[in-house]
Design a protein around this motif. Sequence first.
Motif, PDB file in Angstrom:
ATOM      1  N   THR A  19     -56.426  43.117  87.846  1.00 51.42           N
ATOM      2  CA  THR A  19     -56.166  41.966  86.994  1.00 51.42           C
ATOM      3  C   THR A  19     -57.134  42.020  85.832  1.00 51.42           C
ATOM      4  O   THR A  19     -58.266  42.477  85.979  1.00 51.42           O
ATOM      5  CB  THR A  19     -56.333  40.636  87.755  1.00 51.42           C
ATOM      6  N   GLU A  20     -56.703  41.585  84.671  1.00 54.18           N
ATOM      7  CA  GLU A  20     -57.582  41.598  83.498  1.00 54.18           C
ATOM      8  C   GLU A  20     -58.334  40.284  83.340  1.00 54.18           C
ATOM      9  O   GLU A  20     -59.311  40.209  82.607  1.00 54.18           O
ATOM     10  CB  GLU A  20     -56.761  41.893  82.239  1.00 54.18           C
ATOM     11  N   SER A  21     -57.898  39.248  84.044  1.00 56.27           N
ATOM     12  CA  SER A  21     -58.509  37.932  83.874  1.00 56.27           C
ATOM     13  C   SER A  21     -59.739  37.732  84.749  1.00 56.27           C
ATOM     14  O   SER A  21     -60.570  36.865  84.468  1.00 56.27           O
ATOM     15  CB  SER A  21     -57.490  36.839  84.207  1.00 56.27           C
ATOM     16  N   GLY A  22     -59.866  38.530  85.825  1.00 53.74           N
ATOM     17  CA  GLY A  22     -60.969  38.312  86.754  1.00 53.74           C
ATOM     18  C   GLY A  22     -60.756  37.098  87.634  1.00 53.74           C
ATOM     19  O   GLY A  22     -61.689  36.614  88.279  1.00 53.74           O
ATOM     20  N   LYS A  23     -59.507  36.598  87.688  1.00 55.02           N
ATOM     21  CA  LYS A  23     -59.179  35.441  88.522  1.00 55.02           C
ATOM     22  C   LYS A  23     -57.962  35.768  89.382  1.00 55.02           C
ATOM     23  O   LYS A  23     -57.090  36.533  88.976  1.00 55.02           O
ATOM     24  CB  LYS A  23     -58.878  34.219  87.653  1.00 55.02           C
ATOM     25  N   ARG A  24     -57.912  35.170  90.579  1.00 53.53           N
ATOM     26  CA  ARG A  24     -56.762  35.359  91.455  1.00 53.53           C
ATOM     27  C   ARG A  24     -56.350  34.033  92.077  1.00 53.53           C
ATOM     28  O   ARG A  24     -57.192  33.190  92.394  1.00 53.53           O
ATOM     29  CB  ARG A  24     -57.084  36.344  92.587  1.00 53.53           C
ATOM     30  N   LYS A  25     -55.051  33.880  92.264  1.00 48.11           N
ATOM     31  CA  LYS A  25     -54.520  32.702  92.935  1.00 48.11           C
ATOM     32  C   LYS A  25     -54.391  32.975  94.428  1.00 48.11           C
ATOM     33  O   LYS A  25     -53.875  34.015  94.831  1.00 48.11           O
ATOM     34  CB  LYS A  25     -53.145  32.334  92.377  1.00 48.11           C
TER      35      LYS A  25
END
Length: 244
Positions: free
Chosen positions: A162-168
Motif C-alpha cells: 500500500t502507498e498510504s501506510g494505512k490499512r482497514k
Amino acid sequence: MFAHKKMQVAFVLATTFLSLPTFADAPSEGYHVAYKDISKEVLRNTIGILTINSTAGKKAALQTYAREAGQYVPVALLEAADTTPISSFGYHPPVDSGTIENYRYPIIAATDSYVRIVYDPVKNLSGWINLIETGKRFSTSVTMLHDLEALKSFSIDIFSFTESGKRKFYKFPGTPDNHFLVEKSDMSYWFLTVMDMRKGYLQLGKPRFNDSTLELEGVDPIGWIRIRDDQGLLTFWIMLVDMC
C-alpha cells in the motif's frame, strides 16, 4: 524445524532487534522492488509465492519454459542474480553475497509440477519452471494464497503493498462499513498471523509469546483484511520465515 516454529523464532528476533539500533543488520524481510513499481498485472494475477534458496552461488540458474499446445518448451536459463524477486528474508546486506537466501517470486499460474513465476515484477516478465527440476538446484517452497494452513506458517506484511501506510480492518468479512484504520507507524501491526480465511478476507491476529520462555502462547484476533482491493490487486505479502 517446523515452519510455525521458524515463524516464532523469526518473529521474536525481529521484534527484539527492531528496538535495538546496534542490531540493525539482523535477519529481516527486505524488498527488492517498491510497491509503486510493481506491474499492476502482477499484483492482479498473483495466486502464490515461490521461495528459493541456494548455497551454490548466485550463478545458480532457473530453467524457464514456455507452454505451447500443452507442452513445455525450454526458453532460457536465468541466473538467479539476474532476476528480481519481490523480497527476500535474511541479512541485508547478506553475510555471504554468494548465496540465494529466501528469494520470493509471485506465482501467476500453476499446473502439474510446473509453476509460472514472475522474475521481473516491474517489466512483468515471467516463465514456467519445473519444480522437480528446480529442486535439484535450489531448496524450494511453494505457498499458494488459497492455502490457509500454508499462510499460517508465515508472518504477514499488510503495509508494503500500500502507498498510504494505512490499512482497514473489518469486524466481519464482507462488512465494508464496519471497519477501523491502522497505520504503519504502529509497530504492533508489523508482524501479524493468519487465523482464518473467508469470502476474500483474511482474519489476522497478533502472536502472544511467553515473556520467559518465548514460546507462542496464542494469537489475539484483530479483525479481517481484504486479500485484494477494488482493482483486484493483492494487498499483502508473506515474510520472515526462513524456508531453508
